[in-house]
Design a protein around this motif. Structure first.
Motif, PDB file in Angstrom:
ATOM      1  N   ARG A   1      34.492  30.864  55.641  1.00 49.26           N
ATOM      2  CA  ARG A   1      35.170  31.651  54.597  1.00 49.26           C
ATOM      3  C   ARG A   1      35.764  30.724  53.546  1.00 49.26           C
ATOM      4  NH1 ARG A   1      40.681  33.654  57.740  1.00 49.26           N
ATOM      5  NH2 ARG A   1      41.983  31.940  56.996  1.00 49.26           N
ATOM      6  N   ASP A   2      36.272  29.549  53.978  1.00 54.86           N
ATOM      7  CA  ASP A   2      36.803  28.582  53.017  1.00 54.86           C
ATOM      8  C   ASP A   2      35.687  28.022  52.144  1.00 54.86           C
ATOM      9  OD1 ASP A   2      39.316  28.997  54.061  1.00 54.86           O
ATOM     10  OD2 ASP A   2      39.313  27.197  55.308  1.00 54.86           O
ATOM     11  N   GLU A   3      34.497  27.813  52.741  1.00 58.13           N
ATOM     12  CA  GLU A   3      33.361  27.338  51.971  1.00 58.13           C
ATOM     13  C   GLU A   3      32.916  28.374  50.948  1.00 58.13           C
ATOM     14  OE1 GLU A   3      31.153  24.260  52.084  1.00 58.13           O
ATOM     15  OE2 GLU A   3      33.293  23.893  52.361  1.00 58.13           O
ATOM     16  N   ILE A   4      32.883  29.635  51.357  1.00 61.66           N
ATOM     17  CA  ILE A   4      32.498  30.707  50.435  1.00 61.66           C
ATOM     18  C   ILE A   4      33.451  30.745  49.256  1.00 61.66           C
ATOM     19  CG2 ILE A   4      32.418  33.224  50.182  1.00 61.66           C
ATOM     20  CD1 ILE A   4      31.235  33.338  53.015  1.00 61.66           C
ATOM     21  N   ARG A   5      34.733  30.629  49.532  1.00 66.10           N
ATOM     22  CA  ARG A   5      35.725  30.661  48.454  1.00 66.10           C
ATOM     23  C   ARG A   5      35.549  29.467  47.522  1.00 66.10           C
ATOM     24  NH1 ARG A   5      38.128  33.452  44.705  1.00 66.10           N
ATOM     25  NH2 ARG A   5      40.335  32.992  44.402  1.00 66.10           N
ATOM     26  N   ARG A   6      35.294  28.286  48.096  1.00 66.57           N
ATOM     27  CA  ARG A   6      35.101  27.094  47.266  1.00 66.57           C
ATOM     28  C   ARG A   6      33.893  27.264  46.356  1.00 66.57           C
ATOM     29  NH1 ARG A   6      31.610  23.120  47.312  1.00 66.57           N
ATOM     30  NH2 ARG A   6      30.740  23.687  49.341  1.00 66.57           N
ATOM     31  N   ILE A   7      32.782  27.704  46.929  1.00 66.41           N
ATOM     32  CA  ILE A   7      31.548  27.844  46.151  1.00 66.41           C
ATOM     33  C   ILE A   7      31.693  28.919  45.090  1.00 66.41           C
ATOM     34  CG2 ILE A   7      29.131  28.562  46.312  1.00 66.41           C
ATOM     35  CD1 ILE A   7      29.156  27.238  49.139  1.00 66.41           C
ATOM     36  N   GLN A   8      32.287  30.050  45.458  1.00 66.80           N
ATOM     37  CA  GLN A   8      32.471  31.139  44.494  1.00 66.80           C
ATOM     38  C   GLN A   8      33.335  30.687  43.316  1.00 66.80           C
ATOM     39  OE1 GLN A   8      35.525  33.147  43.893  1.00 66.80           O
ATOM     40  NE2 GLN A   8      34.383  34.319  42.353  1.00 66.80           N
ATOM     41  N   THR A   9      34.371  29.924  43.605  1.00 65.99           N
ATOM     42  CA  THR A   9      35.258  29.439  42.552  1.00 65.99           C
ATOM     43  C   THR A   9      34.542  28.431  41.662  1.00 65.99           C
ATOM     44  OG1 THR A   9      37.185  29.778  43.970  1.00 65.99           O
ATOM     45  CG2 THR A   9      37.467  28.314  42.079  1.00 65.99           C
TER      46      THR A   9
ATOM     47  N   ALA B   1      40.026  38.909  53.962  1.00 64.89           N
ATOM     48  CA  ALA B   1      40.242  39.477  52.631  1.00 64.89           C
ATOM     49  C   ALA B   1      41.359  38.750  51.892  1.00 64.89           C
ATOM     50  CB  ALA B   1      40.568  40.964  52.748  1.00 64.89           C
ATOM     51  N   LEU B   2      42.476  38.516  52.571  1.00 63.12           N
ATOM     52  CA  LEU B   2      43.615  37.874  51.925  1.00 63.12           C
ATOM     53  C   LEU B   2      43.325  36.423  51.590  1.00 63.12           C
ATOM     54  CD1 LEU B   2      46.552  39.351  54.067  1.00 63.12           C
ATOM     55  CD2 LEU B   2      45.673  40.177  51.882  1.00 63.12           C
ATOM     56  N   ALA B   3      42.494  35.750  52.400  1.00 64.34           N
ATOM     57  CA  ALA B   3      42.215  34.331  52.189  1.00 64.34           C
ATOM     58  C   ALA B   3      41.165  34.084  51.115  1.00 64.34           C
ATOM     59  CB  ALA B   3      41.763  33.691  53.502  1.00 64.34           C
ATOM     60  N   VAL B   4      40.217  35.001  50.959  1.00 59.67           N
ATOM     61  CA  VAL B   4      39.054  34.753  50.107  1.00 59.67           C
ATOM     62  C   VAL B   4      39.217  35.318  48.699  1.00 59.67           C
ATOM     63  CG1 VAL B   4      36.620  35.353  49.792  1.00 59.67           C
ATOM     64  CG2 VAL B   4      37.418  34.537  52.010  1.00 59.67           C
ATOM     65  N   ALA B   5      39.865  36.454  48.557  1.00 61.54           N
ATOM     66  CA  ALA B   5      39.762  37.237  47.327  1.00 61.54           C
ATOM     67  C   ALA B   5      40.842  36.931  46.299  1.00 61.54           C
ATOM     68  CB  ALA B   5      39.791  38.726  47.655  1.00 61.54           C
TER      69      ALA B   5
ATOM     70  N   THR C   1      46.575  41.685  44.022  1.00 60.86           N
ATOM     71  CA  THR C   1      46.429  40.373  44.628  1.00 60.86           C
ATOM     72  C   THR C   1      46.852  40.454  46.087  1.00 60.86           C
ATOM     73  OG1 THR C   1      48.689  39.681  44.109  1.00 60.86           O
ATOM     74  CG2 THR C   1      47.000  39.297  42.412  1.00 60.86           C
ATOM     75  N   PRO C   2      46.416  39.503  46.911  1.00 62.17           N
ATOM     76  CA  PRO C   2      46.872  39.507  48.305  1.00 62.17           C
ATOM     77  C   PRO C   2      48.388  39.540  48.423  1.00 62.17           C
ATOM     78  CG  PRO C   2      45.047  37.989  48.052  1.00 62.17           C
ATOM     79  CD  PRO C   2      45.406  38.451  46.669  1.00 62.17           C
ATOM     80  N   GLU C   3      49.069  38.790  47.559  1.00 60.55           N
ATOM     81  CA  GLU C   3      50.532  38.772  47.602  1.00 60.55           C
ATOM     82  C   GLU C   3      51.133  40.132  47.276  1.00 60.55           C
ATOM     83  OE1 GLU C   3      48.624  36.664  45.962  1.00 60.55           O
ATOM     84  OE2 GLU C   3      49.017  34.669  46.787  1.00 60.55           O
ATOM     85  N   GLU C   4      50.558  40.821  46.287  1.00 62.54           N
ATOM     86  CA  GLU C   4      51.071  42.136  45.911  1.00 62.54           C
ATOM     87  C   GLU C   4      50.888  43.146  47.040  1.00 62.54           C
ATOM     88  OE1 GLU C   4      50.231  41.912  41.072  1.00 62.54           O
ATOM     89  OE2 GLU C   4      48.750  42.791  42.434  1.00 62.54           O
TER      90      GLU C   4
END
Length: 367
Positions: free
Chosen positions: A190-198, A214-218, A234-237
């Motif tokens: 999931r961390d890799e997906i987030r890195r690549i997407q960004t 969901a909270l970690a990736v989006a 946002t995840p925080e909201e």
């Protein structure tokens, strides 16, 4: 040119701007039941949005109608302002990764990644170069010639991701891509997906039932319920300012305690707490309090420890109050309560959400 030479080349930065996707009033029915009921959502350019919700909430249906795998019964889906509702899947220019890896067992990793390029009649040398670069992006630059049975589950899903990205799609669709993996690999990927997407800036829709994912990736999370969105933010909201009791209960862990709203404050066991929604009318309510918003104290509300579990970076302790109410606390690992121990706790004073009740036993109401 061999595969080792090919893998030395790195993927290029995206050349096209991010894509805007918009669902407007989308309806989808199955046997008279509405899986999507006037669904509205906008994905901004380069944004990753997670659809989160319980089974049957419509999240996978939303992804499938965007992909063109399901038709819509009403409403529209636009990509950069162009209605694609009537277009076939092949004409929507989307990359898709699903829970099952769906690799061709008779093809190597590189050949699996090349497949979409072959369908587009890209010349062999160019498609091999792009496939190798895509594998390098997911950390498999030395796995070009390996077959599916020679790869772990996490590696197979990385190949599936590389295959989805190699065609440089306008939108990336991820349908619970990590649910078949073990916990450690799931977090890594999931961390890799987030890195690549960004890095690519590709507009992405990520479907999951796992709130941690969901909270970690989006960038934003849309929580679905009964075919529509209960809240998006946002995840925080979502975590700190849930708009409804369903969100407070579904996103994260909450203690639900009888209380009373009076003069824009929630009164709980003799403590007055601020409200997330100050416009809440006076009267009996169920108050949702996060486990980290209750703390051990030298004096305060008396409780008995039921259990305490070590979760690595924190502990989660279950308490029972004198009236039988169960509370959950999350706290540092240096505090190690024992089962049966008598303790005191206090509320930190963080804002709380509430749910109106018609009748309730509110023992802590102040006269």
């Amino acid at each position: 040119m061999n595969s080792q030479q090919l893998t030395a080349q790195q993927p290029t930065a995206p050349t096209r701007p991010g894509t805007v996707v918009e669902f407007t009033g989308v309806v989808k029915e199955f046997s008279g039941m509405r899986a999507l009921d006037g669904f509205n959502l906008t994905l901004h350019a380069g944004e990753c949005v997670a659809l989160l919700g319980p089974s049957g909430s419509g999240k996978t249906t939303a992804l499938r109608v965007l992909a063109g795998l399901e038709s819509t019964d009403a409403g529209s889906i636009t990509i950069d302002g162009i209605d694609v509702s009537a277009l076939s899947t092949s004409k929507r220019d989307m990359g898709m990764v699903f829970q099952s890896y769906s690799l061709f067992p008779h093809l190597s990793a590189g050949e699996n990644v090349e497949f979409g390029l072959r369908m587009r009649k890209i010349k062999p040398a160019e498609r091999r170069r792009r496939a190798a670069a895509s594998l390098a992006m997911v950390g498999l630059d030395d796995h070009f010639d390996r077959f599916a049975h020679q790869l772990s589950g996490g590696q197979q899903q990385r190949v599936a991701l590389a295959r989805a990205l190699v065609t440089e799609p306008r939108v990336l669709l991820l349908d619970e891509p990590l649910s078949a993996l073990d916990a450690k690999v799931r977090v890594q990927l999931r961390d890799e997906i987030r890195r690549i997407q960004t890095e690519l800036g590709i507009t992405t829709l990520f479907v999951t039932h796992d709130q941690d994912e969901a909270l970690a990736v989006a960038d934003r999370v849309a929580v679905m319920r009964a075919g529509n969105i209960e809240q998006v933010g946002t995840p925080e909201e979502l975590y700190s300012r849930p708009a409804t009791p369903f969100i407070a209960d579904f996103v994260g862990l909450s203690n639900r305690i009888d209380g009373l709203v009076r003069s824009a404050r929630a009164e709980v066991y003799g403590t007055s707490l601020p409200l997330i929604d100050p416009a809440t009318p006076d009267g009996p309510v169920t108050v949702s309090i996060r486990p980290e918003d209750i703390e051990f104290a030298a004096e305060g509300l008396a409780a008995t420890v039921v259990t305490s579990s070590f979760l690595g970076s924190l502990r989660r302790t279950t308490l029972r109050l004198a009236d039988g109410t169960i509370l959950f606390l999350q706290h540092g690992v240096r505090v190690h309560p024992k089962a049966g121990e008598n303790v005191f706790v206090n509320f930190t004073g963080a804002p709380v959400s509430t749910e109106r009740v018609e009748t309730a036993s509110v023992a802590q109401q102040q006269s």
